[in-house]
Design a protein around this motif. Sequence first.
Motif, PDB file in Angstrom:
ATOM      1  N   UNK A 106       0.827  -1.203   0.000  1.00  0.00           N
ATOM      2  CA  UNK A 106       0.000   0.000   0.000  1.00  0.00           C
ATOM      3  C   UNK A 106       0.861   1.252   0.000  1.00  0.00           C
ATOM      4  N   UNK A 107       0.467   2.207  -0.776  1.00  0.00           N
ATOM      5  CA  UNK A 107       1.132   3.494  -0.759  1.00  0.00           C
ATOM      6  C   UNK A 107       0.303   4.462   0.069  1.00  0.00           C
ATOM      7  N   UNK A 108       0.684   5.715   0.138  1.00  0.00           N
ATOM      8  CA  UNK A 108       0.003   6.692   0.983  1.00  0.00           C
ATOM      9  C   UNK A 108      -1.424   6.949   0.515  1.00  0.00           C
ATOM     10  N   UNK A 109      -1.649   6.966  -0.770  1.00  0.00           N
ATOM     11  CA  UNK A 109      -3.004   7.223  -1.272  1.00  0.00           C
ATOM     12  C   UNK A 109      -3.950   6.076  -0.914  1.00  0.00           C
TER      13      UNK A 109
ATOM     14  N   UNK B 172      -8.314   3.775   2.649  1.00  0.00           N
ATOM     15  CA  UNK B 172      -8.797   2.753   3.602  1.00  0.00           C
ATOM     16  C   UNK B 172      -9.152   3.393   4.940  1.00  0.00           C
ATOM     17  N   UNK B 173      -8.320   4.298   5.400  1.00  0.00           N
ATOM     18  CA  UNK B 173      -8.598   4.997   6.679  1.00  0.00           C
ATOM     19  C   UNK B 173      -9.848   5.830   6.599  1.00  0.00           C
ATOM     20  N   UNK B 174     -10.057   6.514   5.490  1.00  0.00           N
ATOM     21  CA  UNK B 174     -11.273   7.313   5.358  1.00  0.00           C
ATOM     22  C   UNK B 174     -12.513   6.418   5.288  1.00  0.00           C
ATOM     23  N   UNK B 175     -12.384   5.277   4.644  1.00  0.00           N
ATOM     24  CA  UNK B 175     -13.505   4.334   4.574  1.00  0.00           C
ATOM     25  C   UNK B 175     -13.811   3.749   5.948  1.00  0.00           C
ATOM     26  N   UNK B 176     -12.775   3.560   6.761  1.00  0.00           N
ATOM     27  CA  UNK B 176     -12.950   3.010   8.100  1.00  0.00           C
ATOM     28  C   UNK B 176     -13.372   4.064   9.089  1.00  0.00           C
ATOM     29  N   UNK B 177     -13.300   5.322   8.707  1.00  0.00           N
ATOM     30  CA  UNK B 177     -13.744   6.392   9.613  1.00  0.00           C
ATOM     31  C   UNK B 177     -12.621   6.949  10.441  1.00  0.00           C
ATOM     32  N   UNK B 178     -11.402   6.628  10.147  1.00  0.00           N
ATOM     33  CA  UNK B 178     -10.241   7.173  10.861  1.00  0.00           C
ATOM     34  C   UNK B 178      -9.768   8.430  10.166  1.00  0.00           C
ATOM     35  N   UNK B 179      -8.919   9.180  10.813  1.00  0.00           N
ATOM     36  CA  UNK B 179      -8.344  10.379  10.219  1.00  0.00           C
ATOM     37  C   UNK B 179      -7.287  10.049   9.217  1.00  0.00           C
TER      38      UNK B 179
END
Length: 115
Positions: A100-103, A108-115
């Motif tokens: 995984x790269x930064x994008x 994935x974090x935005x989909x999971x609800x994390x910052x």
Amino acid sequence: MPIYLILRRYWLPLLLLLIVVVSLITIKWYGANQYSKGVSSAKSTMQIKLDELNIKQAQKMAQASANYQIEKTKRENEQGVKYVEVEKIVDRVIYRNVCLDDDGLSAINSAAGHK
């Protein structure tokens, strides 16, 4: 003085004294008999009342226990873990065996609800 002379002279007072003594003994015996009858009657009455109270108390305890068991089952049913089968629809596999790269990580974090 010989006894027969005493009896001949004082026979009436001695007879009255004997009647009084026998009467007092009879009254005392009758009173004791009535007292013991009253005590045994009171004991049996109290025993019957105590037995009734014990039965009522046992019934109350059984009812309280049954109510507790009912409430306990209700609480356990409400608080129990509920397993729900959810249908899972997968359109495509994303990031399979891919570094995984930064994008991708931010997606994935935005989909999971994390910052």
